[in-house]
Design a protein around this motif. Structure first.
Motif, PDB file in Angstrom:
ATOM      1  N   TYR A 289      -3.550  -5.755   8.395  1.00 25.25           N
ATOM      2  CA  TYR A 289      -3.031  -5.541   6.847  1.00 25.25           C
ATOM      3  C   TYR A 289      -1.888  -6.578   6.785  1.00 25.25           C
ATOM      4  O   TYR A 289      -0.901  -6.272   7.544  1.00 25.25           O
ATOM      5  CB  TYR A 289      -2.456  -4.201   6.380  1.00 25.25           C
ATOM      6  CG  TYR A 289      -1.565  -4.184   5.167  1.00 25.25           C
ATOM      7  CD1 TYR A 289      -1.963  -5.035   4.219  1.00 25.25           C
ATOM      8  CD2 TYR A 289      -0.628  -3.596   5.126  1.00 25.25           C
ATOM      9  CE1 TYR A 289      -1.096  -5.170   3.126  1.00 25.25           C
ATOM     10  CE2 TYR A 289       0.059  -3.337   4.142  1.00 25.25           C
ATOM     11  CZ  TYR A 289      -0.190  -4.134   2.664  1.00 25.25           C
ATOM     12  OH  TYR A 289       0.617  -4.062   1.713  1.00 25.25           O
TER      13      TYR A 289
ATOM     14  N   HIS B 119      -4.991  -0.849  -0.037  1.00 23.12           N
ATOM     15  CA  HIS B 119      -5.534  -2.348   0.607  1.00 23.12           C
ATOM     16  C   HIS B 119      -6.604  -1.705   1.363  1.00 23.12           C
ATOM     17  O   HIS B 119      -7.950  -2.375   1.419  1.00 23.12           O
ATOM     18  CB  HIS B 119      -4.729  -2.911   1.294  1.00 23.12           C
ATOM     19  CG  HIS B 119      -3.702  -3.929   0.623  1.00 23.12           C
ATOM     20  ND1 HIS B 119      -3.965  -5.259   0.093  1.00 23.12           N
ATOM     21  CD2 HIS B 119      -2.433  -3.922   0.295  1.00 23.12           C
ATOM     22  CE1 HIS B 119      -3.314  -5.839  -0.722  1.00 23.12           C
ATOM     23  NE2 HIS B 119      -2.182  -5.234  -0.507  1.00 23.12           N
TER      24      HIS B 119
ATOM     25  N   ASP C  12      -3.132  -8.449  -3.867  1.00 22.64           N
ATOM     26  CA  ASP C  12      -2.679  -7.486  -4.585  1.00 22.64           C
ATOM     27  C   ASP C  12      -3.523  -7.309  -5.904  1.00 22.64           C
ATOM     28  O   ASP C  12      -3.753  -8.273  -6.549  1.00 22.64           O
ATOM     29  CB  ASP C  12      -1.139  -7.455  -5.044  1.00 22.64           C
ATOM     30  CG  ASP C  12      -0.303  -6.984  -3.903  1.00 22.64           C
ATOM     31  OD1 ASP C  12      -0.853  -6.723  -2.869  1.00 22.64           O
ATOM     32  OD2 ASP C  12       0.862  -7.230  -3.758  1.00 22.64           O
TER      33      ASP C  12
ATOM     34  N   SER D 287       0.339  -9.217   4.631  1.00 29.98           N
ATOM     35  CA  SER D 287       0.600  -9.959   3.329  1.00 29.98           C
ATOM     36  C   SER D 287       2.020 -10.690   3.345  1.00 29.98           C
ATOM     37  O   SER D 287       2.445 -10.738   4.181  1.00 29.98           O
ATOM     38  CB  SER D 287       0.651  -8.456   2.241  1.00 29.98           C
ATOM     39  OG  SER D 287       1.667  -7.639   2.714  1.00 29.98           O
TER      40      SER D 287
ATOM     41  N   HIS E 238       0.641   1.805  -1.562  1.00 32.99           N
ATOM     42  CA  HIS E 238      -0.126   0.426  -1.823  1.00 32.99           C
ATOM     43  C   HIS E 238      -0.870  -0.089  -0.570  1.00 32.99           C
ATOM     44  O   HIS E 238      -1.943  -0.721  -0.733  1.00 32.99           O
ATOM     45  CB  HIS E 238       0.837  -0.325  -2.414  1.00 32.99           C
ATOM     46  CG  HIS E 238       0.806  -1.991  -2.308  1.00 32.99           C
ATOM     47  ND1 HIS E 238       0.514  -2.341  -3.392  1.00 32.99           N
ATOM     48  CD2 HIS E 238       0.669  -2.870  -1.127  1.00 32.99           C
ATOM     49  CE1 HIS E 238       0.231  -3.910  -3.273  1.00 32.99           C
ATOM     50  NE2 HIS E 238       0.261  -3.857  -2.014  1.00 32.99           N
TER      51      HIS E 238
HETATM   52 FE   FE2 Z   1      -0.083  -5.971  -1.252  1.00 35.16          FE
END
Ligand code: FE2
Ligand code: ATP
Length: 334
Positions: free
Chosen positions: A132, A115, A289, A134, A111
């Motif tokens: 990154y 991204h 997502d 999230s 995952h």
């Molecule tokens: Fe994510």
């Protein structure tokens, strides 16, 4: 032309998308919204189980309108991890069933790397340092010798979760990040927050505690949100800049849902401009997502001969990006 169906459901957003080399053909999604509190993994998984058929059918119908049919699909890609176990399991089961019934390969994707790759694709950046950020993750990464190396990361919770927790304390519903951004925009007074960077790693849980304490002792919520953002985003910008300096890279790519925050984007843009580097951020729908990123990474993996036999398709809730050998960049020397 290659056509991939991608399924994403690591946390609260369930999404299915069809992607080719040229474009995102169609994407359908359904978001689990907790009635109160944060995301409960089992409830989110139940949401995914009951919505899967609907979301996949909508994606397929959308693709049909664009002239594609079920038999055009070359592979099914799904998020193998990281994420919440029950959610991952539900989506993996659906992906296996689709792969078996359509007699097409299955591709388990990481995952985090999804991204990164959708961002590289949408923004046209070649070899960036990636930030990154999230809910569950906060990492600084860069590609080197066939892997995305993690150069720095949070030592406790992700920045998104830290923001969401404080938002919940303020009585705001999930997701809290955008609401904190709104409140922060009218804050003016900086209140003390712990700035915790250790080497290349970061810590955010102390920020949530400090923000709660400041509120309990009479601080204005706008000022606290402002101070929270300024501190957390400065920490992230510092580590990103150091990664660029060490690796002599002149591009930054922002990824993950927290990347939608305008103040974070502004700080990174300023840092990049100051060092003559370029800053890239994809559209919001590709930051959070989404199924398109899973399908797109599936496409890269299929083309570089990476498929996942059913017996190796077990979910990986703690799947780290540096576990993946990046076959698709090897050949093209990118
Ligand atoms: Fe994510
Ligand atoms: P991952 O599985 O990668 O950890 P995720 O489930 O957290 O992903 P994302 O959609 O990538 O999902 O990110 C969601 C997070 O982004 C939430 O914590 C949310 O509060 C945060 N967020 C969204 N918009 C903003 C914003 N404008 N400012 C700050 N945070 C935001």
């Amino acid at each position: 032309m290659t056509l991939i169906l991608g399924l994403e459901g690591t946390a609260w957003n369930l999404s299915a998308a069809l992607v080719s080399e040229e474009r995102v053909i169609y994407e359908a999604e359904s978001t689990y919204k907790p009635l109160h509190g944060g995301i409960h993994p089992r409830e989110a998984a139940q949401h995914h189980a009951s919505e899967l058929k609907n979301v996949v059918s909508r994606a397929l119908r959308g693709a049909e309108k664009e002239g594609f049919s079920l038999k055009d699909i070359d592979a099914v890609a799904f998020s193998q991890g990281p994420g919440m176990g029950p959610c991952l399991r539900t989506v993996a089961t659906a992906a296996r069933a689709l792969s078996l019934s359509l007699k097409i390969p299955l591709i388990g994707v990481n995952h985090c790397i999804a991204h990164i790759e959708i961002g590289r694709w949408r923004c046209g950046t070649k070899d960036p340092v990636v930030l990154y950020v999230s809910g569950a993750n906060s990492q600084v990464l860069a590609y080197r010798s066939n892997r995305y190396r993690i150069l720095g990361e949070t030592l406790d919770i992700g920045i998104g979760n830290a923001l969401d927790k404080f938002a919940r304390y303020l009585g705001l519903s999930h997701p809290g990040g955008p609401k904190i951004e709104e409140l922060a925009s009218t804050g003016t007074k900086y209140v003390y927050m712990p700035y915790i960077v250790k080497g290349m790693d970061l810590s955010f849980s102390g920020l949530t505690t400090a923000a709660k304490d400041a509120l309990d002792t009479g601080g204005e919520k706008e000022d606290i949100c402002y101070s929270f953002q300024e501190t957390a985003f400065a920490m992230l910008t510092e580590v990103t800049e150091r990664a660029m300096a060490h690796l002599c890279k002149d591009e930054v790519l922002l990824a993950g849902g927290v990347g939608a925050n305008r103040r974070l984007q502004q700080m990174l843009q300023t840092m990049c401009s100051d060092r003559g580097a370029r800053f890239y951020v994809p559209e919001n729908k590709y930051l959070k997502d989404n199924g398109a990123m899973i399908a797109y990474l599936g496409l890269l993996m299929l083309k570089s001969g990476n498929t996942t036999p059913i017996e190796k398709s077990v979910i990986k809730p703690n799947y780290r990006p540096d576990e993946v050998e990046v076959m698709w960049r090897k050949k093209r020397k990118l």
